[in-house]
Design a protein around this motif. Structure first.
Motif, mmCIF file in Angstrom:
data_model
loop_
_atom_site.group_PDB
_atom_site.id
_atom_site.type_symbol
_atom_site.label_atom_id
_atom_site.label_comp_id
_atom_site.label_asym_id
_atom_site.label_seq_id
_atom_site.Cartn_x
_atom_site.Cartn_y
_atom_site.Cartn_z
ATOM 1 N N VAL A 138 34.208 32.518 35.517
ATOM 2 C CA VAL A 138 34.605 32.469 36.930
ATOM 3 C C VAL A 138 34.466 33.845 37.568
ATOM 4 C CG1 VAL A 138 36.548 32.078 38.499
ATOM 5 C CG2 VAL A 138 36.123 30.480 36.625
ATOM 6 N N VAL A 139 34.929 34.868 36.868
ATOM 7 C CA VAL A 139 34.787 36.239 37.380
ATOM 8 C C VAL A 139 33.318 36.634 37.393
ATOM 9 C CG1 VAL A 139 35.418 38.639 36.993
ATOM 10 C CG2 VAL A 139 37.085 36.831 36.574
ATOM 11 N N LEU B 64 39.076 34.365 40.725
ATOM 12 C CA LEU B 64 40.105 34.348 39.684
ATOM 13 C C LEU B 64 41.492 34.203 40.296
ATOM 14 C CD1 LEU B 64 40.779 34.704 36.658
ATOM 15 C CD2 LEU B 64 40.957 37.153 37.099
ATOM 16 N N GLU B 65 41.746 34.895 41.395
ATOM 17 C CA GLU B 65 43.030 34.764 42.073
ATOM 18 C C GLU B 65 43.227 33.347 42.627
ATOM 19 O OE1 GLU B 65 45.559 37.367 42.537
ATOM 20 O OE2 GLU B 65 44.365 37.862 40.781
ATOM 21 N N SER C 150 45.171 33.930 34.399
ATOM 22 C CA SER C 150 44.511 34.830 35.341
ATOM 23 C C SER C 150 45.102 36.229 35.328
ATOM 24 C CB SER C 150 44.599 34.260 36.766
ATOM 25 O OG SER C 150 45.942 34.212 37.201
ATOM 26 N N ARG C 151 46.286 36.398 34.735
ATOM 27 C CA ARG C 151 46.889 37.726 34.595
ATOM 28 C C ARG C 151 46.628 38.323 33.217
ATOM 29 N NH1 ARG C 151 47.252 36.528 39.206
ATOM 30 N NH2 ARG C 151 48.930 37.019 40.669
ATOM 31 N N ASP C 152 45.692 37.764 32.477
ATOM 32 C CA ASP C 152 45.397 38.279 31.146
ATOM 33 C C ASP C 152 44.917 39.734 31.251
ATOM 34 O OD1 ASP C 152 44.901 37.879 28.246
ATOM 35 O OD2 ASP C 152 42.839 38.299 28.850
ATOM 36 N N ALA D 138 37.117 44.247 33.814
ATOM 37 C CA ALA D 138 36.703 44.456 35.203
ATOM 38 C C ALA D 138 36.778 45.932 35.585
ATOM 39 C CB ALA D 138 37.563 43.610 36.136
ATOM 40 N N CYS D 139 37.849 46.617 35.172
ATOM 41 C CA CYS D 139 37.974 48.048 35.468
ATOM 42 C C CYS D 139 36.898 48.851 34.753
ATOM 43 C CB CYS D 139 39.361 48.541 35.064
ATOM 44 S SG CYS D 139 40.718 47.864 36.058
#
Length: 374
Positions: free
Chosen positions: A131-132, A141-142, A155-157, A164-165
């Motif tokens: 999804v991301v 994702l949100e 989604s808070r994994d 992503a960072c």
């Protein structure tokens, strides 16, 4: 015997909660105590999580009744705590509920088909990485987190947000300090948006030529054109300057290899709250310009345009509630190398009326498909 089962279940769930919080020593301690009471407690809880929704609801209610005394002790020790950090409280509360049910979600109605709740947690997290996608569509994702509390937890994994960072800042990502989590870093740290385009609209007035019939009449023309910037996570950037409006121009910036020869392509580097761009014309555009010069050699006064490289520096700015939505000009120069070997660098002044800032606009078609997972 029944009391041993209840106590073993409580100890095993405490072990699961400690393991999710990273307290492995305490988790092993609770696991051992639970297995000593009921050796197959893990299989019993797994079978209970596969019951029908109505039966699972009854089990959850009984577990809530058994834990009332424990919750009261915790609440009595934190009466002075405020509720400002609602997101953290909600996340911890949902983690406790998940440790009881051991299931991501439950079907609202009974069905014969296999429900998504039958998938392991690892598979669901891998789906969310698709999804991301490699284009970092964190907004989708949100949106997935709004489905249910299980998807909210997934989604808070932290691993998804860490990847992503790392994709945004690369080797300059560093550690979490001073941010509370990887998600906080991704939201608060200055960065670029990849699910849309940055647009700058420039308008100015230009005087025209006198009318041959009336020398006192001189027309004025209003010139309007757009600058578009599209960034990709791997460091690629596209720039297009055209008088066409966004409705007809944004589709040309969808792919990494553009078909429009007038488009500039290059790379960018993110340095804290600044982004540095180096752009050059495409090979097809350069060959076309060389062919045009060759055709015009017979004409006198043919100008050698040379090969141009554009250097830009922009500052990432947050405007009101739009986070990192504005790019403000800081430096702009053009480096030219002529065919005779001479080089020239032209630096431009950046008045705000001639170089208005870029504003970010989300484009749905850019993230309609996923080519690779995060």
């Amino acid at each position: 015997m029944v009391q041993n089962k209840i106590q073993a279940k409580m100890l095993f769930l405490k072990g699961v909660e400690n393991e999710q919080n990273g307290k492995l020593d305490e988790a092993i301690h609770f696991y051992r105590r639970a297995v000593q009471l009921v050796p197959d407690i893990e299989f019993r809880l797994y079978d209970a999580s596969k019951l029908k929704p109505r039966e699972r609801h009854e089990i959850d209610n009984s577990a809530d009744d058994l834990e009332v005394g424990h919750d009261q002790e915790v609440d009595s020790g934190s009466e002075d705590d405020d509720d400002d950090d609602s997101d953290t409280d909600l996340l911890s509360h949902l983690q406790r509920l998940f440790s009881r049910s051991m299931c991501v979600c439950t079907p609202h109605h009974e069905q014969k088909a296999t429900h998504i709740s039958a998938l392991p947690m690892e598979i669901i997290l891998y789906i969310l990485r698709w999804v991301v996608s490699s284009d970092l569509d964190l907004r989708s994702l949100e949106m997935c987190s709004h489905v249910c509390r299980g998807f909210y937890l997934c989604s808070r994994d932290p691993e998804i947000w860490r990847l992503a960072c790392a994709r945004v800042w690369g080797v300059n990502c560093g550690g979490l300090t001073p941010y509370e989590s990887w998600r906080k870093m991704f939201i608060e740290r200055p960065r670029l948006h990849f699910n849309g385009c940055y647009i700058s609209k420039t308008t100015y007035v230009r005087s025209g030529e006198n009318n041959f019939q009336d020398h006192f009449y001189r027309p004025w023309h209003v010139v309007e054109y757009y600058r578009y910037l599209r960034f990709f996570p791997e460091g690629l950037v596209l720039m297009l300057t055209t008088p066409d409006d966004p409705l007809s121009s944004l589709g040309q910036l969808r792919h990494r290899i553009p078909k429009n020869p007038a488009m500039l392509s290059g790379h960018y580097c993110l340095l804290e709250d600044r982004v540095v761009l180096v752009l050059h014309r495409q090979d097809s555009a350069v060959k076309m310009a060389v062919n045009n010069r060759n055709r015009g050699r017979r004409r006198e006064g043919t100008q050698d345009l040379g090969e141009q490289t554009f250097h830009m520096e922009l500052q990432i700015v947050t405007y009101r509630n739009r986070i990192h939505a504005q790019l403000v000009w800081q430096r702009y120069s053009v480096f030219t190398r002529f065919r005779n070997g001479q080089e020239n660098t032209t630096t431009f002044d950046l008045p705000r009326n001639r170089y208005p800032p870029y504003w970010f606009s989300r484009v749905k078609s850019y993230t309609a498909e996923s080519e690779n997972p995060l």
